[in-house]
Design a protein around this motif. Structure first.
Motif, PDB file in Angstrom:
ATOM      1  N   SER A 108       0.647  -1.166   0.049  1.00 33.36           N
ATOM      2  CA  SER A 108       0.104   0.064   0.095  1.00 33.36           C
ATOM      3  C   SER A 108       0.905   1.137  -0.075  1.00 33.36           C
ATOM      4  CB  SER A 108      -0.779   0.026   1.302  1.00 33.36           C
ATOM      5  OG  SER A 108      -0.159   0.208   2.249  1.00 33.36           O
ATOM      6  N   VAL A 109       0.529   2.335  -0.379  1.00 32.47           N
ATOM      7  CA  VAL A 109       1.012   3.603  -0.195  1.00 32.47           C
ATOM      8  C   VAL A 109       1.578   4.071   1.014  1.00 32.47           C
ATOM      9  CG1 VAL A 109       0.863   6.086  -0.795  1.00 32.47           C
ATOM     10  CG2 VAL A 109      -0.153   4.592  -2.251  1.00 32.47           C
ATOM     11  N   GLU A 110       0.742   3.694   1.964  1.00 27.72           N
ATOM     12  CA  GLU A 110       1.060   4.122   3.387  1.00 27.72           C
ATOM     13  C   GLU A 110       2.401   3.082   3.736  1.00 27.72           C
ATOM     14  OE1 GLU A 110      -2.981   5.086   2.626  1.00 27.72           O
ATOM     15  OE2 GLU A 110      -2.032   3.295   2.239  1.00 27.72           O
ATOM     16  N   THR A 111       2.498   1.800   3.419  1.00 28.46           N
ATOM     17  CA  THR A 111       3.443   1.097   3.887  1.00 28.46           C
ATOM     18  C   THR A 111       4.674   1.614   3.250  1.00 28.46           C
ATOM     19  OG1 THR A 111       2.319  -0.940   4.254  1.00 28.46           O
ATOM     20  CG2 THR A 111       4.290  -1.390   3.684  1.00 28.46           C
ATOM     21  N   ALA A 112       4.756   1.932   1.899  1.00 24.35           N
ATOM     22  CA  ALA A 112       5.870   2.331   1.243  1.00 24.35           C
ATOM     23  C   ALA A 112       6.275   3.550   1.719  1.00 24.35           C
ATOM     24  CB  ALA A 112       5.661   2.425  -0.263  1.00 24.35           C
ATOM     25  N   GLN A 113       5.419   4.447   1.917  1.00 21.84           N
ATOM     26  CA  GLN A 113       5.815   5.874   2.719  1.00 21.84           C
ATOM     27  C   GLN A 113       6.678   5.667   4.055  1.00 21.84           C
ATOM     28  OE1 GLN A 113       1.855   7.890   2.559  1.00 21.84           O
ATOM     29  NE2 GLN A 113       2.456   9.162   0.954  1.00 21.84           N
TER      30      GLN A 113
END
Length: 250
Positions: free
Chosen positions: A20-25
């Motif tokens: 997810s974008v949140e994990t990558a961030q």
């Protein structure tokens, strides 16, 4: 089974998984600050790990907003060498303004260091070439994927809660799907979900054919057919108020 009309069943498509974008961030924000730019380049431009390690400031065109992927750093039998990107082809990828801003700031903090390595293979007799590299070790050497993955990447995954923290003197418990390459999959998912064309993404990823991109990432395309339906509806106008009983609308 010898008949020409009979075809072997195809293996399931090799679909990629993405964070997810949140994990990558989160991984970007907790990784060793010196190497934050590796996540930015992979997540923001789809570069492979070796391509990130082989990037030179000379490859970054701030005026046009592109990165020219010309080489990668590879490791074989304990020896590093420069070589062309996967498939033996260079390419040009789009560089979003957010990536450009991070690169510009990084160049001011960490000037490039010239590194000389064999070209095309690790053999000592090969021609040696030197390039100023964006990323090096604190000793000015090219990065080794195996050391980077153990000392930088996996600790960041643990801090982000992606994998368990390592027990003392133990090995990291990380699956293959959580390797650095997953940032490239996340990049592809972001681009496709934003509505960018598969042909454009294939060019940016360096795939030899858009078919490869579709095989790997088609499941990231939202509401397939939605744009086509909207275009036809715009052409034909609104649905009539009266629809014959024997005509069922799906």
């Amino acid at each position: 089974m010898r008949a020409k009309s009979v075809r072997w069943s195809k293996a399931p498509e090799d679909q990629r998984e993405a964070w997810s974008v949140e994990t990558a961030q989160c991984v970007r924000d907790v990784i060793n600050p010196r190497y934050r730019i590796t996540v930015v380049l992979a997540l923001g431009c789809g570069l492979r790990q070796g391509e990130v390690f082989g990037l030179s400031p000379q490859d970054v065109d701030f005026e046009r907003g592109v990165i020219r992927v010309r080489r990668q750093v590879q490791l074989l039998n304990g020896r590093l060498y420069f070589t062309l990107p996967k498939g033996g082809k260079t390419r040009v990828v789009d560089m979003p303004r957010s990536v450009a801003a991070e690169l510009a700031a990084f160049f001011l903090q960490c000037p490039a260091v010239e590194v000389e390595l064999p070209w095309g293979g690790p053999e000592p007799e090969r021609e040696r070439r030197a390039f100023p590299l964006v990323l090096t070790t604190t000793y000015g050497n090219a990065l080794r994927a195996n050391i980077f993955n153990v000392e930088v990447w996996k600790p960041a995954l643990a801090k982000a809660g992606v994998i368990p923290m390592r027990e003392k003197a133990g090995s990291w418990k990380a699956s293959r799907k959580d390797g650095f390459h997953i940032l490239r999959h996340a990049y592809a998912s972001i681009i496709l979900e934003a509505g960018e064309s598969v042909v454009t993404l294939a060019r940016w990823l360096g795939h030899s054919s858009p078919t490869i991109t579709l095989d790997h990432y088609a499941h990231f395309m939202p509401e397939a057919g939605g744009k086509g339906r909207a275009a036809v509806d715009a052409l034909l106008g609104e649905v009539p108020a009266y629809v014959p009983e024997n005509l069922a609308l799906a």
